[in-house]
Design an enzyme around this catalytic site. Structure first.
Site, PDB file in Angstrom:
ATOM      1  N   LYS A 127       0.822  -1.212   0.000  1.00  0.00           N
ATOM      2  CA  LYS A 127       0.000   0.000   0.000  1.00  0.00           C
ATOM      3  C   LYS A 127       0.853   1.259   0.000  1.00  0.00           C
ATOM      4  O   LYS A 127       0.417   2.295  -0.494  1.00  0.00           O
ATOM      5  CB  LYS A 127      -0.983  -0.018   1.178  1.00  0.00           C
ATOM      6  CG  LYS A 127      -2.068  -1.057   0.988  1.00  0.00           C
ATOM      7  CD  LYS A 127      -3.436  -0.610   1.478  1.00  0.00           C
ATOM      8  CE  LYS A 127      -4.470  -1.612   1.018  1.00  0.00           C
ATOM      9  NZ  LYS A 127      -5.779  -1.454   1.581  1.00  0.00           N
ATOM     10  N   LYS A 209      -4.343 -10.213  -6.112  1.00  0.00           N
ATOM     11  CA  LYS A 209      -5.643 -10.533  -5.515  1.00  0.00           C
ATOM     12  C   LYS A 209      -6.720  -9.560  -6.003  1.00  0.00           C
ATOM     13  O   LYS A 209      -6.424  -8.401  -6.306  1.00  0.00           O
ATOM     14  CB  LYS A 209      -5.554 -10.548  -3.974  1.00  0.00           C
ATOM     15  CG  LYS A 209      -5.601  -9.204  -3.312  1.00  0.00           C
ATOM     16  CD  LYS A 209      -6.007  -9.306  -1.831  1.00  0.00           C
ATOM     17  CE  LYS A 209      -6.250  -7.898  -1.309  1.00  0.00           C
ATOM     18  NZ  LYS A 209      -6.914  -7.799  -0.054  1.00  0.00           N
ATOM     19  N   LYS A 212     -11.203  -4.410  -4.020  1.00  0.00           N
ATOM     20  CA  LYS A 212     -12.249  -3.424  -4.297  1.00  0.00           C
ATOM     21  C   LYS A 212     -11.672  -2.051  -4.584  1.00  0.00           C
ATOM     22  O   LYS A 212     -12.349  -1.198  -5.129  1.00  0.00           O
ATOM     23  CB  LYS A 212     -13.274  -3.371  -3.159  1.00  0.00           C
ATOM     24  CG  LYS A 212     -12.730  -3.000  -1.795  1.00  0.00           C
ATOM     25  CD  LYS A 212     -13.891  -2.834  -0.825  1.00  0.00           C
ATOM     26  CE  LYS A 212     -13.843  -3.720   0.389  1.00  0.00           C
ATOM     27  NZ  LYS A 212     -12.730  -3.483   1.307  1.00  0.00           N
TER      28      LYS A 212
END
Ligand code: ATP
Ligand code: LTN
Length: 345
Positions: A127, A209, A212
């Site tokens: 991230k 993966k 969203k």
């Protein structure tokens, strides 16, 4: 005196039910990955365990959120928790920020967590690359807040997708460390990672993966996508040029679709390979899409009804928060006493 003989495990002395807790961030519209990797298992487990499930809104702001969108998404994800069938009368369903003990315990646990161990978290590394302009301290200490969520409820089991395994290990380490210093304070939680659906991959890059917050909407199926959109997205999923429907190395795209199909139909990989022997990817993708559409249909229908009644949702969230606060405050007080804080009278 007439003393009753109590046999362990009987109604008179029921064995203590194990506790589970899990959370989902309102960082976008939940995907098929969230559903198959986590939410579907939550529903299955919620009948068997004392359960608490929360919308992790405090976690969501580790990445910049638009306030209007965040407000909307918190209510959408809360409604989704009810739509998947969690019963707010039997389970604690709440919004994380409604229970201040989460932030309070997170601060305390920050002081029992080492910089070095946090630096190894792969989600932080990923991230901080994808949000290079906002590598904030909250993003770094995200797993500590997650540990607080879990430890406050003395959870025995935490049902999550495989991507959260490392965070669960940190929660266990923090609990063991604190218990080692002050005596038993927290239950040391175990992860519960379902076999199927543990890692649903992106439809456009099956080595990543499904997420969203992926900027490419073709990479995920959202739980609220219309049947037509689901069909279109699965039809355009990346596969390979080889053409055979079987599970194998180098066939990430097909493996992923087989995993999804297996979760929705209960068939194992051999049975799926047999079903599609001699048939092309076109047929296979249509069947996968149809299975996903049927799997999500009841969730979507209940969700649409719930979203029409915002007053009910707010009232249910308030009730959930009240119960959650009672449990969480008990653990918080116990922890503060052990540390040496003077509690207010
Ligand atoms: P974001 O994309 O914003 O980082 P996320 O979807 O990865 O969010 P959460 O919303 O916090 O993360 O995830 C809720 C649950 O869904 C977790 O238990 C997580 O392990 C699970 N999960 C998320 N993505 C997948 C996936 N692709 N496959 C299986 N499980 C998943
Ligand atoms: N980090 C989790 C969401 C989460 C969570 C938790 C999961 C926040 N707090 C407590 C289990 C238990 C994720 O799935 N991305």
């Amino acid at each position: 005196m007439d003393e009753k003989i109590i046999i362990p495990g009987t109604e008179a002395a029921p064995e203590k039910r194990k506790k589970i807790l899990s959370c989902i961030q309102p960082s976008g519209i939940p995907t098929l990955g969230n559903y198959l990797g986590a939410l579907k298992n939550w529903k299955l487990l919620s009948d068997e365990f004392d359960s608490a499930f929360a919308v992790a809104d405090l976690h969501a702001i580790t990445v910049r959120q638009d306030p209007k969108m965040l407000r909307k998404q918190i209510m959408e994800v809360f409604a989704l928790l009810l739509a998947i069938g969690l019963d707010p009368e039997k389970n604690i369903v709440f919004i994380q920020s409604h229970v201040p003990a989460h932030s309070q315990l997170a601060w305390i646990l920050n002081c029992y967590t080492q910089f070095g161990e946090m630096s190894r978290m792969t989600q932080f590394k990923d991230k901080s690359q994808s949000h290079a302009d906002n590598v904030n301290v909250g993003l770094f200490s995200y797993p500590v807040l997650m540990a607080a969520d879990i430890l406050l409820y003395q959870a025995d089991l935490v049902p999550v997708g495989a991507d959260q395994k490392q965070h669960l290990e940190i929660a266990r380490d923090i609990a063991n460390r604190f218990n080692g210093i002050y005596g038993k304070t927290f239950t040391v939680p175990d992860p519960y990672i379902g076999k199927q659906g543990a890692r649903v991959m992106s439809l456009q890059d099956p080595t990543k993966k499904m997420s969203k917050s992926d900027p490419n909407p073709k990479s995920f199926v959202s739980v609220f996508d219309s049947p037509e959109t689901i069909m279109k997205k699965i039809k355009s999923a990346v596969t390979d040029s080889e053409g055979g429907v079987y599970y194998g190395e180098g066939k990430d795209g097909v493996n992923n679709l087989m995993g999804i199909y297996s979760c929705c139909t209960g068939l194992d990989y051999d049975a799926i390979a047999k079903e599609f022997e001699g048939r092309g990817y076109g047929d296979f993708k249509t069947a996968v899409a149809e299975a996903v559409i049927e799997e999500l249909r009841p969730v979507r229908e209940r969700y649409d009804l719930l979203m029409k009644d915002q007053a009910y949702l707010l009232e249910t969230a308030a009730k959930g928060a009240e119960t959650a606060q009672r449990i969480a405050n008990r653990t918080l007080e116990k922890t503060m006493k052990k540390c040496g804080f003077v509690l207010p009278r």
